[in-house]
Design an enzyme around this catalytic site. Sequence first.
Site, PDB file in Angstrom:
ATOM      1  CD  GLU A 148      -2.600   1.194   2.733  1.00  0.00           C
ATOM      2  OE1 GLU A 148      -2.249   0.642   3.501  1.00  0.00           O
ATOM      3  OE2 GLU A 148      -3.785   1.594   2.679  1.00  0.00           O
ATOM      4  CE  LYS A 223      -7.357   1.758   3.462  1.00  0.00           C
ATOM      5  NZ  LYS A 223      -6.392   2.114   4.045  1.00  0.00           N
ATOM      6  CB  CYS A 260      -4.782  -1.163   4.243  1.00  0.00           C
ATOM      7  SG  CYS A 260      -4.226  -1.005   5.755  1.00  0.00           S
TER       8      CYS A 260
END
Lengths: 418, 418
Positions: A148, A223, A260
Amino acid sequence: MEAAGERSLENGEVAEKKEEPSIKEGSIHGFESLHRLLEASLSPQLFQEASRMLLGLNCGCPLELIALPEFSASLSEKHDFDLQAFCFRADKETLREPRVVRVGLIQNSIALPTDAPFSEQKTAIMQKVKPMIDAAGASGVNVLCLQEAWMMPFAFCTREKRWCEFAEPIDGESTQFLQDLARKYNMVIISPILERDLKHGETIWNTAIVIGNHGNIIGKHRKNHIPRVGDFNESTYYMEGNTGHPVFETAYGKIAVNICYGRHHPLNWMAFGLNGAEIVFNPSATVGELSEPMWPIEARNAAIANSFFVGSINRVGTEVFPNPFTSGDGKPQHSDFGHFYGSSHFSAPDASCTPSLSRYRDGLMIADMDLNLCRQLKDKWCFRMTARYELYSELLDRYQNPDFIPHVIVDPLMQKRP
Amino acid sequence: MEAAGERSLENGEVAEKKEEPSIKEGSIHGFESLHRLLEASLSPQLFQEASRMLLGLNCGCPLELIALPEFSASLSEKHDFDLQAFCFRADKETLREPRVVRVGLIQNSIALPTDAPFSEQKTAIMQKVKPMIDAAGASGVNVLCLQEAWMMPFAFCTREKRWCEFAEPIDGESTQFLQDLARKYNMVIISPILERDLKHGETIWNTAIVIGNHGNIIGKHRKNHIPRVGDFNESTYYMEGNTGHPVFETAYGKIAVNICYGRHHPLNWMAFGLNGAEIVFNPSATVGELSEPMWPIEARNAAIANSFFVGSINRVGTEVFPNPFTSGDGKPQHSDFGHFYGSSHFSAPDASCTPSLSRYRDGLMIADMDLNLCRQLKDKWCFRMTARYELYSELLDRYQNPDFIPHVIVDPLMQKRP
């Protein structure tokens, strides 16, 4: 695949190495990986039993290693990165050929202090990551994923806005750097970056770009779930993604990216699965004190529940920032927010997994996976067929009502506590 | 809490015990639990490090043991069942008192051969389980859960319908047996049985009955997801449950029951969580060859993702049936379908867990849990608040359409494989 002596943990002691502290009372940073600690400490027979439990190897045999070219091993020695490679098995089918894909994960620390000029920091990270990408290319990796926001320090703990300078458009500097390598190695590369969306008022996103094996940009995913947890309150910097749950059909299979904190959301994994993903990458940045106990659990559960492979990546090292900051936990101001514990690994739909990369060093993890295994597990366990999705879509519809009434059956004889 | 000598694994060897084979090549049944293997084989310092990783103890200290009354320990010795007890921690709050509940799980093998008269089999199981319930009662357990279909052999692999004779109405023999004990010990008992629904044409269900601490029946939950997996094709015997995802508010907290195969469905866990469960029990029956690698993963993931405690129970031993049967796997007919590996344990919302009960022996696992920990983890991680349920209710609505179109972005330059 590893420099001689790197596994030299003997007599129950952890070898002293420059980045590896010996085990200290109360420390969770005592060994490079649980697997290596056990390998060094148990008899071969007990180690095999423990591995079978820890890596989910119900077949009764150890995970097969892949032989990599000497060039890759020499890069690993020269640039001091962990290099491991394993092979997941699948049954031979009669009507389909095996669909073996070689997949890679890269974890890395930053390359320069965070007070160096930003352009130098970025260039230095690229130079640091390049030998690992070269090793992946030389090893015949088909699909490679970076960590990330790989092109910058994970500075979001500071709440300072100047780090937004690292944000790039989808076709920016780091994408161009990787496009060349994707073309050179005929390799799909997933590049998670901080994105600056020039077409939407310079909105900042946390984005993964999928670069095809011809160097073309296939698409992007932003995300979905933004943490608001301690120093990971990233809502200061970017909003919840607006790209849904796309699956990218590449030359080497159908892939998706769960960035994540999205790994904590079973529904997020599910959505990529329902859209047909065969490999889901989870590029992350997370620290030991916060999440290490969850790390070996969530990815494996996602692989099991959704019948796909998962590649988990965490950055590595401790990043120190110029200006101290507080963390909302009553502790004095400080300049770092903990140790990124690496430990990148693969999980398979049959509940097996690879050992993890080092908790301290950069690393490249490679696995061969026959994507036929996904369907084989679907046929075996029937999770999709027995899921009764109608129950849950109905529940989620109701749950969103602010006046939702949970289904609770109260014991009429209960004497409530005071 | 354990008979002296039961942990006497030394020098990397597994002690010979009557039910415990030594480790054999290719066997997965070599040791009583991974935790005990490591405890016996590693130095105390390394064992502490390994435990921290395996049990998710980021606090840096081992799980605290609970001191139980001598009477419980003597029952465990006399009746040869494993007895373990641990304490989960929570932070002290300023506006709420701690809500510590003592919770128990019982795993057991059957008591008589499966060709004994059914009434004798049932009575013998009750007699076998009673000392463990007595030990739970004497230990001050507030909420106790038995294993799936605890009052019978898990005969569904045979596909013979005569085992339906074991089915009982909600207020049948086994419920009455437990109601007395619930009253005696002021204990909530969850009793998973094979249910015969007299009011609905003698429909058979796989049901958990929740008995209140005054011996009253609070309610029931019927297994939502029915496996169609190998010898666990239980759809021969019962249908998908029609009781939704109820949470039972008892004197000791809000509890729910996710029966067996439901543990593979993250949505099922989620639904109990959305309805407010603080402890979810997973009474199961599953064998090593099939599911052992998943067992330590799924329950812990559910506890993490939903911020509740999970109690996982699996029966123990190998059950041999009078008439051989085939298993759809091409192997010759046989009379059992593998070893139920016990390994019952608790998982907490902070990602920690207890070690597991024996893989070979009956057992009672006890844990103290401060239910305040559930809210503390919700406040810390905000999983509910960041879940974006609207995305998933929309997706699940669409997915149920037979003409659902997955969200796939195809690489236009892709050359598909032949």
